[in-house]
Design a protein around this motif. Structure first.
Motif, PDB file in Angstrom:
ATOM      1  N   GLY A  21       8.889  -2.643   6.978  1.00 42.29           N
ATOM      2  CA  GLY A  21       9.242  -2.862   5.583  1.00 42.29           C
ATOM      3  C   GLY A  21       9.277  -1.570   4.780  1.00 42.29           C
ATOM      4  O   GLY A  21       8.812  -0.524   5.219  1.00 42.29           O
ATOM      5  N   GLU A  22       9.818  -1.670   3.591  1.00 43.20           N
ATOM      6  CA  GLU A  22       9.907  -0.517   2.693  1.00 43.20           C
ATOM      7  C   GLU A  22       9.248  -0.848   1.361  1.00 43.20           C
ATOM      8  O   GLU A  22       9.005  -2.010   1.040  1.00 43.20           O
ATOM      9  N   GLY A  23       8.975   0.162   0.591  1.00 42.71           N
ATOM     10  CA  GLY A  23       8.503   0.004  -0.775  1.00 42.71           C
ATOM     11  C   GLY A  23       7.184  -0.723  -0.923  1.00 42.71           C
ATOM     12  O   GLY A  23       6.199  -0.403  -0.251  1.00 42.71           O
ATOM     13  N   GLN A  24       7.179  -1.730  -1.806  1.00 49.25           N
ATOM     14  CA  GLN A  24       5.953  -2.436  -2.169  1.00 49.25           C
ATOM     15  C   GLN A  24       5.295  -3.140  -1.004  1.00 49.25           C
ATOM     16  O   GLN A  24       4.075  -3.116  -0.876  1.00 49.25           O
ATOM     17  N   ILE A  25       6.083  -3.790  -0.155  1.00 43.45           N
ATOM     18  CA  ILE A  25       5.502  -4.515   0.984  1.00 43.45           C
ATOM     19  C   ILE A  25       4.798  -3.534   1.916  1.00 43.45           C
ATOM     20  O   ILE A  25       3.667  -3.767   2.337  1.00 43.45           O
ATOM     21  N   ARG A  26       5.442  -2.430   2.218  1.00 39.84           N
ATOM     22  CA  ARG A  26       4.856  -1.413   3.108  1.00 39.84           C
ATOM     23  C   ARG A  26       3.549  -0.881   2.523  1.00 39.84           C
ATOM     24  O   ARG A  26       2.535  -0.805   3.208  1.00 39.84           O
ATOM     25  N   ARG A  27       3.561  -0.555   1.247  1.00 33.71           N
ATOM     26  CA  ARG A  27       2.376  -0.013   0.579  1.00 33.71           C
ATOM     27  C   ARG A  27       1.234  -1.045   0.582  1.00 33.71           C
ATOM     28  O   ARG A  27       0.086  -0.721   0.849  1.00 33.71           O
ATOM     29  N   ARG A  28       1.578  -2.299   0.278  1.00 33.92           N
ATOM     30  CA  ARG A  28       0.578  -3.368   0.248  1.00 33.92           C
ATOM     31  C   ARG A  28      -0.075  -3.546   1.616  1.00 33.92           C
ATOM     32  O   ARG A  28      -1.297  -3.682   1.723  1.00 33.92           O
ATOM     33  N   LEU A  29       0.726  -3.541   2.673  1.00 27.03           N
ATOM     34  CA  LEU A  29       0.186  -3.692   4.027  1.00 27.03           C
ATOM     35  C   LEU A  29      -0.740  -2.537   4.385  1.00 27.03           C
ATOM     36  O   LEU A  29      -1.830  -2.742   4.929  1.00 27.03           O
ATOM     37  N   PHE A  30      -0.333  -1.313   4.068  1.00 23.08           N
ATOM     38  CA  PHE A  30      -1.190  -0.158   4.329  1.00 23.08           C
ATOM     39  C   PHE A  30      -2.503  -0.265   3.555  1.00 23.08           C
ATOM     40  O   PHE A  30      -3.570   0.027   4.083  1.00 23.08           O
ATOM     41  N   ASP A  31      -2.425  -0.694   2.306  1.00 24.91           N
ATOM     42  CA  ASP A  31      -3.635  -0.841   1.476  1.00 24.91           C
ATOM     43  C   ASP A  31      -4.603  -1.869   2.052  1.00 24.91           C
ATOM     44  O   ASP A  31      -5.812  -1.759   1.881  1.00 24.91           O
ATOM     45  N   MET A  32      -4.072  -2.893   2.742  1.00 28.37           N
ATOM     46  CA  MET A  32      -4.912  -3.942   3.330  1.00 28.37           C
ATOM     47  C   MET A  32      -5.430  -3.554   4.715  1.00 28.37           C
ATOM     48  O   MET A  32      -6.143  -4.325   5.340  1.00 28.37           O
ATOM     49  N   GLY A  33      -5.056  -2.389   5.214  1.00 27.64           N
ATOM     50  CA  GLY A  33      -5.544  -1.934   6.512  1.00 27.64           C
ATOM     51  C   GLY A  33      -4.622  -2.226   7.672  1.00 27.64           C
ATOM     52  O   GLY A  33      -4.983  -1.995   8.826  1.00 27.64           O
ATOM     53  N   VAL A  34      -3.421  -2.718   7.389  1.00 28.00           N
ATOM     54  CA  VAL A  34      -2.443  -2.973   8.453  1.00 28.00           C
ATOM     55  C   VAL A  34      -1.720  -1.653   8.704  1.00 28.00           C
ATOM     56  O   VAL A  34      -0.724  -1.331   8.059  1.00 28.00           O
TER      57      VAL A  34
END
Length: 80
Positions: A21-34
């Motif tokens: 994914g790109e943008g917000q989804i990518r950032r959100r996943l990284f923030d959750m530890g994925v």
């Protein structure tokens, strides 16, 4: 073998290869530890496939189907 997290069956395990994914989804996943290298086990799947519950880094995490589609996994053979 690689497949997306939303294609997993209950009890299946794998390791994150990349986040497609790109943008917000990518950032959100990284923030959750994925992140690449993290081991994920699919614990529960809603009747219509949204959301999915996974175990990641010792805690349970619920992801939307769109988020799970962005996670490319390497399936761990011999474990289901």
């Amino acid at each position: 073998m690689e497949k997306k997290l939303n294609e997993f069956t209950v009890g299946e395990r794998g390791v994150v290869v990349r986040i497609a994914g790109e943008g917000q989804i990518r950032r959100r996943l990284f923030d959750m530890g994925v992140t690449p290298g993290a081991e994920i086990c699919l614990r529960k799947l809603a009747p219509l496939g949204d959301p999915v519950e996974v175990t990641l880094r010792g805690y349970e995490l619920t992801l939307r189907k769109a988020e799970a589609e962005s996670v490319v996994m390497r399936v761990q053979e011999g474990r289901a």
